[in-house]
Design a protein around this motif. Sequence first.
Motif, PDB file in Angstrom:
ATOM      1  N   ASP A 208      -1.313  43.460  -4.563  1.00 55.16           N
ATOM      2  CA  ASP A 208      -2.355  44.523  -5.357  1.00 55.16           C
ATOM      3  C   ASP A 208      -2.199  44.096  -6.868  1.00 55.16           C
ATOM      4  OD1 ASP A 208      -4.350  46.075  -5.277  1.00 55.16           O
ATOM      5  OD2 ASP A 208      -3.118  47.734  -5.852  1.00 55.16           O
ATOM      6  N   GLN A 209      -0.769  43.990  -7.439  1.00 53.93           N
ATOM      7  CA  GLN A 209      -0.435  44.020  -8.756  1.00 53.93           C
ATOM      8  C   GLN A 209      -0.661  42.355  -9.088  1.00 53.93           C
ATOM      9  OE1 GLN A 209       3.780  44.660  -8.804  1.00 53.93           O
ATOM     10  NE2 GLN A 209       3.903  44.289 -11.097  1.00 53.93           N
ATOM     11  N   HIS A 210      -0.569  41.289  -8.323  1.00 51.25           N
ATOM     12  CA  HIS A 210      -0.785  40.040  -8.751  1.00 51.25           C
ATOM     13  C   HIS A 210      -1.940  39.249  -8.309  1.00 51.25           C
ATOM     14  CE1 HIS A 210       3.359  40.479 -10.453  1.00 51.25           C
ATOM     15  NE2 HIS A 210       3.757  40.689  -9.418  1.00 51.25           N
ATOM     16  N   CYS A 211      -2.358  39.689  -7.285  1.00 50.63           N
ATOM     17  CA  CYS A 211      -3.314  38.578  -6.643  1.00 50.63           C
ATOM     18  C   CYS A 211      -4.715  39.264  -6.468  1.00 50.63           C
ATOM     19  CB  CYS A 211      -2.874  38.236  -5.270  1.00 50.63           C
ATOM     20  SG  CYS A 211      -1.164  38.110  -5.032  1.00 50.63           S
ATOM     21  N   SER A 212      -4.883  40.485  -6.671  1.00 50.42           N
ATOM     22  CA  SER A 212      -6.168  41.391  -6.104  1.00 50.42           C
ATOM     23  C   SER A 212      -7.347  41.011  -6.901  1.00 50.42           C
ATOM     24  CB  SER A 212      -6.048  42.830  -5.742  1.00 50.42           C
ATOM     25  OG  SER A 212      -5.447  43.533  -6.870  1.00 50.42           O
ATOM     26  N   LYS A 213      -6.938  40.721  -8.329  1.00 50.92           N
ATOM     27  CA  LYS A 213      -8.056  40.594  -9.226  1.00 50.92           C
ATOM     28  C   LYS A 213      -9.082  39.309  -8.819  1.00 50.92           C
ATOM     29  CE  LYS A 213      -8.260  38.114 -13.570  1.00 50.92           C
ATOM     30  NZ  LYS A 213      -7.586  37.559 -14.511  1.00 50.92           N
ATOM     31  N   PRO A 301       2.499  33.311 -15.631  1.00 49.81           N
ATOM     32  CA  PRO A 301       2.966  32.670 -14.450  1.00 49.81           C
ATOM     33  C   PRO A 301       3.279  34.092 -13.452  1.00 49.81           C
ATOM     34  CG  PRO A 301       3.822  31.704 -16.372  1.00 49.81           C
ATOM     35  CD  PRO A 301       3.251  32.642 -16.960  1.00 49.81           C
ATOM     36  N   ILE A 302       3.281  33.991 -12.234  1.00 49.88           N
ATOM     37  CA  ILE A 302       3.563  34.930 -11.378  1.00 49.88           C
ATOM     38  C   ILE A 302       4.924  34.709 -10.493  1.00 49.88           C
ATOM     39  CG2 ILE A 302       2.909  36.382  -9.145  1.00 49.88           C
ATOM     40  CD1 ILE A 302      -0.089  35.377  -9.861  1.00 49.88           C
ATOM     41  N   VAL A 303       5.865  35.332 -11.305  1.00 51.66           N
ATOM     42  CA  VAL A 303       7.505  34.906 -10.630  1.00 51.66           C
ATOM     43  C   VAL A 303       7.898  36.141 -10.116  1.00 51.66           C
ATOM     44  CG1 VAL A 303       9.700  34.408 -11.333  1.00 51.66           C
ATOM     45  CG2 VAL A 303       7.768  33.721 -13.061  1.00 51.66           C
ATOM     46  N   LEU A 304       8.123  35.623  -8.506  1.00 52.61           N
ATOM     47  CA  LEU A 304       8.665  36.714  -7.754  1.00 52.61           C
ATOM     48  C   LEU A 304      10.103  36.379  -7.419  1.00 52.61           C
ATOM     49  CD1 LEU A 304       5.477  36.786  -5.327  1.00 52.61           C
ATOM     50  CD2 LEU A 304       5.833  38.386  -7.240  1.00 52.61           C
TER      51      LEU A 304
END
Length: 343
Positions: A208-213, A301-304
């Motif tokens: 939801d935070q990183h991908c749902s846009k 960047p989406i760093v997990l």
Amino acid sequence: MYSRRVLLFFVLFFLVAFAVKTGNPNPPSYLPTPYYSLPVSPETNDTVALGRLLFYDNILSGNNQVSCASCHNSYNAFAHTDHQLSHGIFDSIGTRNAPALFNLAWKKDFMWDGATHHIDAQALAPLHDPKEMGSSMEELLSKLRSSSFYREEFFNTYQDSLINSRRVLQALAAFELSIISFDSKYDSVKEGVADFTHQEVSGYKLFDQHCSKCHTEPLFTNGEFMDNNLPVDSSLDDKGRFLVSKQKEDRYKFKVPSLRNLSYTYPYMHDGRFAKLHDVLDHYASDEQNGCDRKNDLEKPIVLSFNERADLIAFLLTLNDDRFVFNPTYSFPEKLKNKLLED
Ligand code: HEC
Ligand code: HEC
């Protein structure tokens, strides 16, 4: 004795009801209104059945060896997993990865760059493409008209013997629109009949935070063209949406694909460059500049962490719809087997 029989009756009743529900999933209420109306009942609608025969028949190609299903395999959610780039007639290699086909009724345009605006016209592209099927509508119509099998099928469908391009395209579109996939664990949770595990809940939050846009619920695509910062493959230099719109700001934008059925649709991206979800997450985490001074649509960047990745992937796997992938109403039709034996 009597009550046991009643119990058995109820058990059987629910089993049958469940089988009917899972065999023929209707779109759930939380979906937006589709752009195209869905064929009434896939099993009984003759146009769908005719379209399915055409979809699986090699006669659509110039050398009678390639069908739509050669590149769109039902067991891969109608994507193709053997090659990064599609392989067509005489093993010609195309420039893009064959996308999965499902929930097409919710698409307002087709292809990675949106080159096609109506599903009825879409099939003309692969049919005429010298690297895909290398045929033409004219050639196909003459093959269909000289086939007693298809003369009968068209007659049964339309109650007259006319075989023309409108009917061929409509039938193919009807079959494609009948391909729907809303029977994943995610859907069961939405319907209140299943629960996510703790790990899936945590993955859902990260999603939801990183991908749902871009990969927006419940279709897991916002239907837009976006740039997710993939480095340009200089041998292909595919400029995506720009090829259609000719607008500079559309360079390297591609249609946001759905994230449903990812376990079946690899390799990923418009050129199939990534084989695994971990490769995809490596890409989203990297701040590699793509070398061509372009603005992309990722804010950063989406760093997990290692654990967060595992959680996110656990959530993504709840979007797999195994019953859809193995649904016999979509696979190679028995009737066509008999026809091929007679040919
Ligand atoms: C040689 C492989 C190949 C064959 C054969 C083929 N396709 Fe495709 N299909 C592709 C590729 C590659 C794309 C993406 C093309 C693009 O983006 O330019 C595609 C895109 C599509 C799309 C658009 C999906 C979307 O979400 O935008 C549909 C629908 C489709 N094909 C249906 C068909 C039908 C129907 C046939 C048979 C008449 C067919 N395809 C034959 C490779 C193939
Ligand atoms: C800014 C919009 C955007 C965001 C945010 C985004 N994506 Fe994407 N995603 C895209 C686009 C656009 C593509 C297709 C790119 C291409 O093929 O060139 C894509 C492709 C993918 C694919 C390949 C699917 C396929 O069938 O080929 C996966 C998997 C994916 N994204 C997962 C994710 C995950 C997981 C996240 C969050 C960590 C995420 N995306 C965030 C826009 C986005």
